[in-house]
Scaffold this motif. Structure first.
Motif, PDB file in Angstrom:
ATOM      1  N   VAL A 141       0.604  -1.168  -0.215  1.00 43.78           N
ATOM      2  CA  VAL A 141      -0.039  -0.348   0.327  1.00 43.78           C
ATOM      3  C   VAL A 141       0.979   1.178   0.183  1.00 43.78           C
ATOM      4  N   GLN A 142       2.319   0.962   0.862  1.00 49.54           N
ATOM      5  CA  GLN A 142       2.652   2.681   1.077  1.00 49.54           C
ATOM      6  C   GLN A 142       3.402   2.617  -0.682  1.00 49.54           C
ATOM      7  N   ARG A 143       4.825   1.251  -0.508  1.00 47.94           N
ATOM      8  CA  ARG A 143       5.338   1.032  -1.383  1.00 47.94           C
ATOM      9  C   ARG A 143       5.085   1.225  -3.390  1.00 47.94           C
ATOM     10  N   GLY A 144       3.777   0.298  -2.867  1.00 48.39           N
ATOM     11  CA  GLY A 144       3.629  -0.737  -4.618  1.00 48.39           C
ATOM     12  C   GLY A 144       4.397  -1.794  -4.917  1.00 48.39           C
ATOM     13  N   VAL A 145       3.572  -2.281  -5.242  1.00 51.34           N
ATOM     14  CA  VAL A 145       3.368  -4.304  -5.302  1.00 51.34           C
ATOM     15  C   VAL A 145       3.566  -3.980  -7.124  1.00 51.34           C
ATOM     16  N   ARG A 146       4.332  -5.418  -7.403  1.00 48.95           N
ATOM     17  CA  ARG A 146       4.871  -6.268  -8.520  1.00 48.95           C
ATOM     18  C   ARG A 146       4.328  -6.772  -8.746  1.00 48.95           C
ATOM     19  N   LEU A 147       3.857  -6.138 -10.114  1.00 52.68           N
ATOM     20  CA  LEU A 147       2.944  -7.044 -11.013  1.00 52.68           C
ATOM     21  C   LEU A 147       3.276  -8.258 -12.268  1.00 52.68           C
ATOM     22  N   LYS A 148       2.760  -9.449 -12.723  1.00 48.47           N
ATOM     23  CA  LYS A 148       3.414  -9.993 -13.896  1.00 48.47           C
ATOM     24  C   LYS A 148       2.165 -10.580 -14.323  1.00 48.47           C
ATOM     25  N   THR A 149       2.280 -10.299 -15.924  1.00 50.32           N
ATOM     26  CA  THR A 149       1.715 -10.972 -16.965  1.00 50.32           C
ATOM     27  C   THR A 149       0.938 -12.278 -16.336  1.00 50.32           C
ATOM     28  N   SER A 150      -0.347 -12.698 -16.297  1.00 44.65           N
ATOM     29  CA  SER A 150      -0.027 -14.432 -16.316  1.00 44.65           C
ATOM     30  C   SER A 150      -0.584 -14.636 -17.249  1.00 44.65           C
ATOM     31  N   SER A 151      -0.027 -16.015 -17.135  1.00 49.89           N
ATOM     32  CA  SER A 151      -0.454 -17.731 -18.357  1.00 49.89           C
ATOM     33  C   SER A 151      -1.627 -17.819 -18.487  1.00 49.89           C
ATOM     34  N   PHE A 152      -2.650 -17.426 -17.581  1.00 49.91           N
ATOM     35  CA  PHE A 152      -3.922 -17.870 -17.433  1.00 49.91           C
ATOM     36  C   PHE A 152      -4.860 -16.514 -18.563  1.00 49.91           C
ATOM     37  N   ILE A 153      -5.678 -16.722 -19.174  1.00 43.97           N
ATOM     38  CA  ILE A 153      -6.742 -15.934 -19.261  1.00 43.97           C
ATOM     39  C   ILE A 153      -7.576 -15.183 -18.719  1.00 43.97           C
ATOM     40  N   ARG A 154      -8.328 -14.149 -18.075  1.00 42.41           N
ATOM     41  CA  ARG A 154      -9.878 -14.227 -17.821  1.00 42.41           C
ATOM     42  C   ARG A 154     -10.692 -14.532 -19.179  1.00 42.41           C
ATOM     43  N   PHE A 155     -11.267 -15.467 -17.948  1.00 45.74           N
ATOM     44  CA  PHE A 155     -12.689 -15.833 -19.043  1.00 45.74           C
ATOM     45  C   PHE A 155     -13.623 -15.638 -20.128  1.00 45.74           C
ATOM     46  N   HIS A 156     -13.683 -16.176 -20.743  1.00 44.01           N
ATOM     47  CA  HIS A 156     -14.836 -14.978 -21.647  1.00 44.01           C
ATOM     48  C   HIS A 156     -16.249 -14.968 -21.324  1.00 44.01           C
ATOM     49  N   HIS A 157     -16.913 -13.710 -21.622  1.00 46.65           N
ATOM     50  CA  HIS A 157     -18.056 -13.395 -20.590  1.00 46.65           C
ATOM     51  C   HIS A 157     -19.110 -14.568 -21.388  1.00 46.65           C
ATOM     52  N   ASN A 158     -18.571 -15.343 -22.402  1.00 50.46           N
ATOM     53  CA  ASN A 158     -19.881 -16.456 -22.345  1.00 50.46           C
ATOM     54  C   ASN A 158     -19.531 -17.779 -22.241  1.00 50.46           C
ATOM     55  N   SER A 159     -18.432 -17.996 -21.540  1.00 47.63           N
ATOM     56  CA  SER A 159     -18.132 -18.962 -21.071  1.00 47.63           C
ATOM     57  C   SER A 159     -18.342 -18.919 -19.014  1.00 47.63           C
ATOM     58  N   LEU A 160     -18.203 -17.801 -18.187  1.00 44.65           N
ATOM     59  CA  LEU A 160     -18.461 -16.956 -17.017  1.00 44.65           C
ATOM     60  C   LEU A 160     -19.266 -16.298 -17.597  1.00 44.65           C
ATOM     61  N   MET A 161     -19.912 -15.863 -16.489  1.00 46.28           N
ATOM     62  CA  MET A 161     -19.999 -14.536 -16.759  1.00 46.28           C
ATOM     63  C   MET A 161     -19.569 -13.224 -15.987  1.00 46.28           C
ATOM     64  N   PRO A 162     -18.610 -12.704 -15.845  1.00 53.47           N
ATOM     65  CA  PRO A 162     -18.326 -10.997 -14.908  1.00 53.47           C
ATOM     66  C   PRO A 162     -19.238 -10.336 -14.033  1.00 53.47           C
ATOM     67  N   HIS A 163     -19.968 -10.129 -14.577  1.00 50.30           N
ATOM     68  CA  HIS A 163     -21.035  -9.049 -13.443  1.00 50.30           C
ATOM     69  C   HIS A 163     -21.541  -9.876 -12.653  1.00 50.30           C
ATOM     70  N   ALA A 164     -20.797 -11.463 -12.321  1.00 51.58           N
ATOM     71  CA  ALA A 164     -21.147 -12.451 -11.218  1.00 51.58           C
ATOM     72  C   ALA A 164     -20.019 -12.738 -10.444  1.00 51.58           C
ATOM     73  N   LYS A 165     -21.063 -12.577  -9.264  1.00 52.70           N
ATOM     74  CA  LYS A 165     -19.412 -12.878  -8.526  1.00 52.70           C
ATOM     75  C   LYS A 165     -19.196 -14.512  -8.248  1.00 52.70           C
ATOM     76  N   ALA A 166     -19.364 -15.028  -8.864  1.00 48.16           N
ATOM     77  CA  ALA A 166     -19.553 -16.625  -8.499  1.00 48.16           C
ATOM     78  C   ALA A 166     -17.775 -16.862  -7.982  1.00 48.16           C
ATOM     79  N   THR A 167     -18.566 -17.792  -7.089  1.00 49.13           N
ATOM     80  CA  THR A 167     -16.890 -18.551  -6.342  1.00 49.13           C
ATOM     81  C   THR A 167     -16.266 -19.111  -7.631  1.00 49.13           C
TER      82      THR A 167
END
Ligand SMILES: Cc1ncc(COP(=O)(O)O)c(C=O)c1O
Length: 311
Positions: A141-167
């Motif tokens: 929070v103070q200094r900032g974090v380090r990110l890495k582009t994931s090899s996992f892709i966010r799911f397509h909205h016709n596969s799972l629906m991103p407006h649902a916060k589903a388990t």
């Protein structure tokens, strides 16, 4: 010691199906349907203590509205009214004597029938609360974090629906964050199916360049409530905010990058894919957003008073 992004959980009581039960009594059967198929919806909220000593859940109504919308998307009928769930959240904080805490409502199908097609199982609702500090660490929070582009892709909205916060959606997040942390990074940055930046494993993402703030549209990311709050704060500060897709290299050449989420709050990003962001320290826009957001959730900003749900 838990990793960043994880917390030990302890409280006296948990709200389960309409009753406040002892922590150890809030159990489910191993044949709980949602445990097998990831078919449930949940929320994450935070309660903060204001300068006047009163505690309030930040944007509780919007979170519970999203819980009901998530359930609607998945065709799960919550057996309580929205107002009942809101009150139950406040009761859960109060009975545990928490002044500040994280709150986790979850809606899931219980045991009875088994199989993907089962639809007659009881819909169960639980609300737990526990103290949870800075999600990506106080240093983050103070200094900032380090990110890495994931090899996992966010799911397509016709596969799972991103407006649902589903388990079940969170398998994607778990894989991404494990991969990032194993590689020595704090958090993952996931791209969408077309290769544009989507979000973090549990946060929305913003970039600042030449005074303009851009965040990906919510077509492949969760419509975050912190994201919405931060967009309102930025606009009220006279800073333009665009919702549009961008490729990962815009993140590399941004002046500032930050992430938002109920758990992560407003967390600066100091490095992405081993490239320093800006001068490697949180920039003025990020600092301003952190400052106003921090003041809003402790009741110090009269114009955002309506965001507080006093318990
Ligand atoms: C995948 C994902 N994106 C974004 C967010 C941020 O949403 P919010 O600000 O409503 O907590 C979350 C947290 O709930 C999340 O899990």
């Amino acid at each position: 010691m838990a990793e960043t992004g994880a917390s030990k959980v302890q409280s006296d009581r948990i709200w389960l199906d309409g009753q406040l039960v002892a922590f150890g009594e809030a159990r489910v059967h191993v044949l709980t349907h949602s445990l097998h198929y990831g078919y449930g919806v949940f929320e994450g909220m935070r309660c903060y203590q204001g300068d006047d000593g009163r505690s309030a859940i930040f944007r509780a109504r919007e979170h519970i509205r999203r819980l009901f919308e998530s359930a609607h998307i998945l065709e799960i009928a919550i057996p309580f009214a929205l107002e009942e769930i809101l009150k139950a959240c406040a009761d859960t904080v109060r009975v545990n004597n928490f002044k500040e805490c994280y709150i986790r409502p979850i809606v899931f199908l219980g045991e009875g029938e088994m199989g993907v097609a089962a639809r007659h199982n009881k819909v169960r609702v639980s609300i737990a609360a526990w103290p949870w500090g800075a999600y990506l660490g106080e240093e983050g929070v103070q200094r900032g974090v380090r990110l890495k582009t994931s090899s996992f892709i966010r799911f397509h909205h016709n596969s799972l629906m991103p407006h649902a916060k589903a388990t079940g959606h969170y398998i994607n997040s778990v894989l991404a964050v494990h991969e990032a942390q194993r590689g020595g990074y704090d958090e993952a940055m996931l791209l969408d199916v077309d290769g544009f930046v989507a979000e973090g494993s549990g946060e929305n993402l913003f970039v600042v360049r030449d005074g303009v703030v851009t965040t990906p549209p919510s077509t492949s990311s969760l419509m975050g409530i912190t994201r919405d709050s931060v967009m309102a704060i930025l606009r009220d500060q006279g800073i333009a905010v665009l919702e549009q897709r961008f490729p990962r290299d815009l993140v590399y050449i941004a002046d500032e990058v930050f992430m938002t989420g109920t758990a992560a709050e407003v967390t600066p990003v100091r490095e992405v894919d081993d490239r320093r962001v800006g001068d490697g320290t949180p920039g003025p826009v990020t600092r301003k957003v952190q400052e106003v957001f921090g003041a809003a959730l402790r009741g110090r900003e009269p114009r955002y008073q309506q965001w507080l749900y006093y318990i």
